[in-house]
Scaffold this active site. Structure first.
Site, PDB file in Angstrom:
ATOM      1  N   GLN A  15      29.828  43.588  30.788  1.00  0.00           N
ATOM      2  CA  GLN A  15      30.448  43.852  32.085  1.00  0.00           C
ATOM      3  C   GLN A  15      31.308  45.116  32.049  1.00  0.00           C
ATOM      4  O   GLN A  15      31.992  45.388  31.074  1.00  0.00           O
ATOM      5  CB  GLN A  15      31.282  42.653  32.508  1.00  0.00           C
ATOM      6  CG  GLN A  15      30.438  41.507  33.007  1.00  0.00           C
ATOM      7  CD  GLN A  15      31.269  40.370  33.578  1.00  0.00           C
ATOM      8  OE1 GLN A  15      31.410  39.331  32.945  1.00  0.00           O
ATOM      9  NE2 GLN A  15      31.799  40.561  34.766  1.00  0.00           N
ATOM     10  N   SER A  96      30.279  41.498  24.261  1.00  0.00           N
ATOM     11  CA  SER A  96      30.543  40.348  25.126  1.00  0.00           C
ATOM     12  C   SER A  96      29.236  39.833  25.730  1.00  0.00           C
ATOM     13  O   SER A  96      28.359  39.359  25.014  1.00  0.00           O
ATOM     14  CB  SER A  96      31.563  40.731  26.212  1.00  0.00           C
ATOM     15  OG  SER A  96      31.979  39.601  26.948  1.00  0.00           O
ATOM     16  N   LEU A  97      29.064  39.949  27.032  1.00  0.00           N
ATOM     17  CA  LEU A  97      27.826  39.525  27.680  1.00  0.00           C
ATOM     18  C   LEU A  97      26.596  40.123  27.001  1.00  0.00           C
ATOM     19  O   LEU A  97      25.537  39.491  26.902  1.00  0.00           O
ATOM     20  CB  LEU A  97      27.849  39.939  29.153  1.00  0.00           C
ATOM     21  CG  LEU A  97      26.528  39.807  29.905  1.00  0.00           C
ATOM     22  CD1 LEU A  97      26.209  38.355  30.167  1.00  0.00           C
ATOM     23  CD2 LEU A  97      26.553  40.609  31.193  1.00  0.00           C
ATOM     24  N   ARG A 121      27.478  30.968  32.949  1.00  0.00           N
ATOM     25  CA  ARG A 121      28.662  31.516  32.266  1.00  0.00           C
ATOM     26  C   ARG A 121      29.556  32.249  33.262  1.00  0.00           C
ATOM     27  O   ARG A 121      30.778  32.081  33.274  1.00  0.00           O
ATOM     28  CB  ARG A 121      28.203  32.466  31.160  1.00  0.00           C
ATOM     29  CG  ARG A 121      29.297  33.104  30.299  1.00  0.00           C
ATOM     30  CD  ARG A 121      28.625  33.951  29.229  1.00  0.00           C
ATOM     31  NE  ARG A 121      29.532  34.573  28.285  1.00  0.00           N
ATOM     32  CZ  ARG A 121      30.037  35.791  28.411  1.00  0.00           C
ATOM     33  NH1 ARG A 121      29.725  36.531  29.478  1.00  0.00           N
ATOM     34  NH2 ARG A 121      30.846  36.308  27.488  1.00  0.00           N
ATOM     35  N   HIS A 205      37.944  36.372  27.247  1.00  0.00           N
ATOM     36  CA  HIS A 205      38.291  36.511  25.830  1.00  0.00           C
ATOM     37  C   HIS A 205      39.753  36.213  25.526  1.00  0.00           C
ATOM     38  O   HIS A 205      40.379  36.869  24.702  1.00  0.00           O
ATOM     39  CB  HIS A 205      37.889  37.904  25.323  1.00  0.00           C
ATOM     40  CG  HIS A 205      36.447  38.207  25.551  1.00  0.00           C
ATOM     41  ND1 HIS A 205      35.438  37.507  24.929  1.00  0.00           N
ATOM     42  CD2 HIS A 205      35.830  39.102  26.370  1.00  0.00           C
ATOM     43  CE1 HIS A 205      34.269  37.963  25.339  1.00  0.00           C
ATOM     44  NE2 HIS A 205      34.475  38.918  26.221  1.00  0.00           N
ATOM     45  N   GLN A 254      33.136  32.884  21.652  1.00  0.00           N
ATOM     46  CA  GLN A 254      33.244  34.242  22.192  1.00  0.00           C
ATOM     47  C   GLN A 254      34.021  34.272  23.507  1.00  0.00           C
ATOM     48  O   GLN A 254      34.742  35.218  23.797  1.00  0.00           O
ATOM     49  CB  GLN A 254      31.842  34.829  22.393  1.00  0.00           C
ATOM     50  CG  GLN A 254      31.815  36.294  22.741  1.00  0.00           C
ATOM     51  CD  GLN A 254      30.684  36.635  23.699  1.00  0.00           C
ATOM     52  OE1 GLN A 254      30.690  36.234  24.846  1.00  0.00           O
ATOM     53  NE2 GLN A 254      29.718  37.385  23.193  1.00  0.00           N
TER      54      GLN A 254
END
Length: 315
Positions: A15, A96-97, A121, A205, A254
């Site tokens: 993102q 991340s993603l 998610r 996070h 994560q």
């Protein structure tokens, strides 16, 4: 595991790399990109490619839309690379993603299952914290230790932590809005070059995502994973995993743990990576990677860069 001639790592953005019109020029030359979006659209029940190309921007930036859109962009870009004769990399990682895209491209996770997963998610992350109660901020010009100290001193009993170790001197923090506001002032007071709130819809996070992570673990439990065909370096600890259960656990952690991007890139450098290719829209990771390791760092997101990367691979 790797031969001497294959020292390329592929990394997939998350993102923040989305934009209306992303990959339009590249898709005009590479059919797999739009085809990959089409598969996602079948899962989601709306035209994901049309949304990414025409907006509105507010719709694309909703977390539950952004996540499948970037997954499709990352995977589509990789499929275009392979369809054009690009070689399989020696290592993969995603920010991340982007880790979901890495797992799909490493053949550990089915693409359509991944679309469902990241849409879920995004929904869980968005629902975890009421709008306006959480925040993220970028802190530039301080050491990791200084930022961690600022977070400890500014928390005052609330959630606040380093969320992304993106590059030396560039860390993103996340937590409750009040705590993040205090940390911005504290960071400036101890010499941060910049400390600015980021335009994000969910504070990822950090501990605010623990409930979302618990619910996401239920979604992950229903999904089949395979041992990856290419080693994937996970965000939570810059380590590789081949066991499906361990991969699920890493994806759950994560959500509320920091993205250790600096360690991830350095680890692949230690293993012998001589080139790091950003596979997806934009060049955010390429800029970060150049500050972490002294190797060739390139992107694939537009036709000129794609062609140059292909030529450098000897294809």
């Amino acid at each position: 595991m790797n031969d001497a001639n294959n020292r390329t790592a592929f990394v997939f953005p998350g993102q923040g790399s989305q934009s209306v019109g992303m990959l339009k020029a590249l898709a005009a030359h590479h059919a797999p990109i739009e085809e990959t979006f089409g598969e996602a659209s079948e899962v989601l029940g709306y035209d994901l490619w049309a949304l990414t190309q025409t907006g509105p921007e507010e719709a694309l930036n909703r977390t539950a839309v952004t996540q499948p859109a970037l997954l499709a962009a990352d995977v589509g870009c990789y499929r275009a690379w392979r369809a054009s004769g690009g070689t399989q990399p020696a290592w993969m990682a995603g920010h991340s993603l982007g880790e979901f895209a890495a797992l799909v491209c490493a053949e550990a996770l089915d693409y359509k299952e991944a679309v469902r997963l990241v849409a879920r998610r995004g929904e869980l992350m968005q629902a975890a914290v009421p709008e306006g109660e959480g925040a993220m901020a970028a802190i530039l010009g301080l050491t990791d230790e200084a930022v961690e100290s600022v977070c400890r001193d500014s928390a005052e009993g609330e959630i606040l932590a380093a969320a992304n170790y993106n590059a030396p001197g560039q860390i993103v923090i996340a937590g409750t809005k009040a705590a993040v506001d205090r940390a911005i002032l504290a960071a400036r007071a101890v010499g941060a070059r910049r400390a600015i709130v980021l335009a994000v819809s969910a504070p990822s996070h950090c501990g605010l995502m623990r409930q979302a992570a618990a619910e996401f673990s239920e979604a992950l439990a229903a999904i089949s994973f395979k041992s990856p065909a290419v080693p994937v370096v996970h965000n939570v600890d810059a380590a590789r995993r081949s066991d499906p259960g361990a991969m699920r656990e890493a994806l759950v952690k994560q959500l509320f743990s920091p993205v250790r991007w600096v360690e991830t890139i350095r680890r692949m450098g230690e293993w012998g990576a001589s080139r790091i290719v950003e596979c997806g829209p934009g060049k955010v990771l390429t800029g970060l990677n150049k500050r972490i390791v002294d190797v060739s760092c390139v992107a694939l997101g537009d036709p000129a860069d794609f062609g140059a990367a292909m030529a450098a691979s000897g294809n």
